[in-house]
Write an enzyme that holds these catalytic residues in place. Structure first.
Site, PDB file in Angstrom:
ATOM      1  CB  SER A 118      70.547 -14.330   9.089  1.00 22.02           C
ATOM      2  OG  SER A 118      71.366 -14.947   8.039  1.00 22.02           O
ATOM      3  CG  ASP A 141      77.580 -11.626  12.103  1.00 23.08           C
ATOM      4  OD1 ASP A 141      77.812 -13.125  11.953  1.00 23.08           O
ATOM      5  OD2 ASP A 141      76.394 -11.630  11.778  1.00 23.08           O
ATOM      6  CG  HIS A 145      74.688 -15.510  11.963  1.00 26.22           C
ATOM      7  ND1 HIS A 145      74.932 -14.072  11.142  1.00 26.22           N
ATOM      8  CD2 HIS A 145      73.822 -16.437  11.371  1.00 26.22           C
ATOM      9  CE1 HIS A 145      73.883 -14.227   9.893  1.00 26.22           C
ATOM     10  NE2 HIS A 145      73.396 -15.485  10.515  1.00 26.22           N
TER      11      HIS A 145
END
Length: 226
Positions: free
Chosen positions: A80, A173, A203
């Site tokens: 991320s 995601d 995610h």
């Protein structure tokens, strides 16, 4: 035998929990692994106050310095927002490879969020709803502002990365849109680059049913470069 070191960088508002399955996997493969906690990421909202994206970069860079002292090959692995930090480090240091996992350029898939909430309500599971509520309560406006600054700073830097690149992205995601992966892959100027999408994983893909496949693909990529 030359030693391989891996720097794993967690995401915005998160912790090493997000990447620890991969850290443990790579350690079992015999690699040196460091997973720094980014400054202010203690799980307490108040600890993010006064923290800037420079502090997050410094946290990761200090860990990289430690790896460089004792390893011959260094791979940067960012989950991320950690991928944005890894891109910054890869543009500055001579590393063996860069791996991004669900790294945002375009974020928040509102259609997916809506579908997840509907799924929770229909099935009375509430897993996604609890995650959204927890996420909104774990950060500050100033931290969000500095996340945006980091993203803005990183986008033009991607073209400066010339080391081998592996971009991974879950198609379901809800936090990072799949176009982000294509953006990173297309703009990186090196010749050795790879893009892989996964149908499922959300995610937190390293904590999902797709985790074993993602980790195996990352290990394969490292071995190909090594």
């Amino acid at each position: 035998m030359k030693k391989i070191g891996c720097l794993l960088i967690h995401g915005f508002g998160g912790s090493v929990y997000e990447v620890s399955p991969l850290a443990e996997y790579l350690e079992r493969k015999g690699y040196g692994v460091i997973c720094p906690a980014l400054k202010g990421h203690t799980g307490r909202k108040e600890d993010l106050r006064g923290i800037t994206y420079h502090d997050w970069l410094d946290s990761a860079e200090m860990a990289l310095m430690e790896l460089l002292e004792s390893h011959d090959y260094i791979f940067l692995i960012g989950f991320s927002m950690g991928g944005l930090i890894a891109i910054n480090l890869a543009s500055k240091y001579n590393v063996s490879g860069l791996i991004t996992i669900n790294t945002p350029i375009y974020y928040w898939d509102f259609k997916r969020i809506y579908l997840n909430i509907v799924h929770d309500l229909r099935n009375k599971e509430y897993t996604n709803i609890h995650r959204y509520m927890k996420s909104s309560g774990n950060t500050t406006l100033s931290a969000l502002f500095h996340f945006k600054l980091l993203l803005t700073r990183t986008k033009p830097i991607i073209r400066n990365v010339k080391c081998p690149l592996f971009v991974t992205q879950a198609l379901d995601d809800d936090t990072v849109r799949k176009q982000s992966a294509r953006y990173i892959h297309e703009r990186m100027s090196g010749k050795r680059k790879k893009l892989r999408f996964y149908d499922h994983g959300g995610h937190l893909i390293l904590r999902s049913s797709s985790a074993s496949k993602v980790m195996e693909d990352i290990w394969t990529f490292i071995n190909e470069i090594e």
